[in-house]
Design an enzyme around this catalytic site. Sequence first.
Site, mmCIF file in Angstrom:
data_model
loop_
_atom_site.group_PDB
_atom_site.id
_atom_site.type_symbol
_atom_site.label_atom_id
_atom_site.label_comp_id
_atom_site.label_asym_id
_atom_site.label_seq_id
_atom_site.Cartn_x
_atom_site.Cartn_y
_atom_site.Cartn_z
ATOM 1 N N HIS A 1 -5.577 -5.554 0.669
ATOM 2 C CA HIS A 1 -5.591 -4.277 -0.053
ATOM 3 C C HIS A 1 -4.226 -3.993 -0.681
ATOM 4 O O HIS A 1 -4.115 -3.691 -1.864
ATOM 5 C CB HIS A 1 -5.984 -3.159 0.931
ATOM 6 C CG HIS A 1 -5.843 -1.770 0.402
ATOM 7 N ND1 HIS A 1 -6.793 -1.172 -0.398
ATOM 8 C CD2 HIS A 1 -4.860 -0.849 0.566
ATOM 9 C CE1 HIS A 1 -6.406 0.062 -0.700
ATOM 10 N NE2 HIS A 1 -5.234 0.281 -0.136
ATOM 11 N N ASP B 1 0.837 -1.203 0.000
ATOM 12 C CA ASP B 1 0.000 0.000 0.000
ATOM 13 C C ASP B 1 0.873 1.254 0.000
ATOM 14 O O ASP B 1 0.631 2.208 -0.739
ATOM 15 C CB ASP B 1 -0.911 -0.026 1.234
ATOM 16 C CG ASP B 1 -2.020 1.013 1.168
ATOM 17 O OD1 ASP B 1 -2.364 1.477 0.067
ATOM 18 O OD2 ASP B 1 -2.545 1.364 2.244
ATOM 19 N N HIS C 1 -4.038 3.071 -7.164
ATOM 20 C CA HIS C 1 -5.209 2.796 -6.330
ATOM 21 C C HIS C 1 -6.485 2.671 -7.161
ATOM 22 O O HIS C 1 -7.404 1.950 -6.781
ATOM 23 C CB HIS C 1 -5.365 3.863 -5.240
ATOM 24 C CG HIS C 1 -4.646 3.521 -3.982
ATOM 25 N ND1 HIS C 1 -3.284 3.698 -3.843
ATOM 26 C CD2 HIS C 1 -5.083 2.984 -2.809
ATOM 27 C CE1 HIS C 1 -2.922 3.293 -2.627
ATOM 28 N NE2 HIS C 1 -3.988 2.849 -1.991
ATOM 29 N N HIS D 1 -6.423 -0.817 -8.253
ATOM 30 C CA HIS D 1 -6.840 -1.640 -7.107
ATOM 31 C C HIS D 1 -8.361 -1.678 -7.012
ATOM 32 O O HIS D 1 -8.967 -2.739 -6.838
ATOM 33 C CB HIS D 1 -6.282 -1.088 -5.792
ATOM 34 C CG HIS D 1 -7.062 -1.542 -4.592
ATOM 35 N ND1 HIS D 1 -8.201 -0.873 -4.156
ATOM 36 C CD2 HIS D 1 -6.914 -2.601 -3.776
ATOM 37 C CE1 HIS D 1 -8.707 -1.526 -3.112
ATOM 38 N NE2 HIS D 1 -7.944 -2.561 -2.857
#
Length: 381
Positions: free
Chosen positions: A274, A174, A257, A260
Amino acid sequence: MSTPIRTVISPGRYVQGKGAMTHLGGYVKQIGTTALLVADDFVWGVVGDQVASDFGENGISFERVGFGRFATPAAVDALVEKITAGGVDVIVGLGGGSAIDAAKSAGHLAGIRWVSVPTVASTDAPTSALAVIYTEEGEFIEYRFFPHNPDLVLIDSQLVANAPVAFLVAGIGDALATWLEARATSRSNSLTMAGGQPTQTGTALAKLSWDIIHENAFSALDAVRDHLVTPALENLIEANTLLSGLGFESGGLAAAHAIHNGLTAAPQTHGLAHGQKVNIGSIAQLVLEGAPREEIEDFVVFTTKVGLPNTLTEIGLSIDDDAELRAVAEAACLPSDTIHNMPFEVTPELVVDALKAIERLSRSIRAEKGLAEPVLYHAPH
């Protein structure tokens, strides 16, 4: 044309260290006196007695409620009802990112203050003034934005050291995206999650997170394998949590992101952390940018050694999954998502090509460097 606004936002206080949990009551007492604690049964089994004793000594009345896996709209609304019925003036999210996001969302809707107490360093969610809302199955629904950050973020380094190393690895995934995305946002002068253009401060903190991770990751991961708190681990926790949190929010998000978010729509990826899915977004972003070969090689080597996925195989997909990859790319390119902070136009077609390209690219780099071949991920059913 009006002058662009630049802004940085941050939590009211950040506290980190071995044994920090023993000070939680003292800090919360400065914020409220009637608390709702949000924690699943496992987390409460680890910290419950300590927190209950500490809150009692500080004159804080509290109720603990359990939590499922994801911050869903229904979970948030149920917490709001609890707050309203119990005269609560502070909500404390204990555990992982989703429990903390649910607490933040409920605190905002109920008009009370909120506290983040992560028990792992697996995401940079705890420090932010936003929450990510998912379906019951873990598919991304929306970002929810709040007018301020948590009043307090407290993280006990020993709890991080006691947790499975996979959580820390996910946190690295992350956090590594933070600099790549802040760099892209700075180049395009796009808006950040903080509500303005990036400052030098936000961008610099994102780069600092990247540098600290590369310097400390392997030593910190070794320490956690032995449940030890070392300076390297303290540095990595700060990079994963505080610096990455400030960096993504005030430095800007971009393609990593957004990809993602798109990947959450592919059932093959369900069950992945995540940060694992974000890492696929990061390598895909580097491909989209046409980043120098050396930079891509360094990223693949580092993330492979850390234990993060950098191929489709490792997230349960293949280059032949055209329908799924198209759905991922279209979700990543929704008008509301952060992929449009890239300094050039990104289309679903470009995202599909980038995702397909990382398979052979990462495999060839890993083979050239003598690193392990990817292992196919199987989503739990």
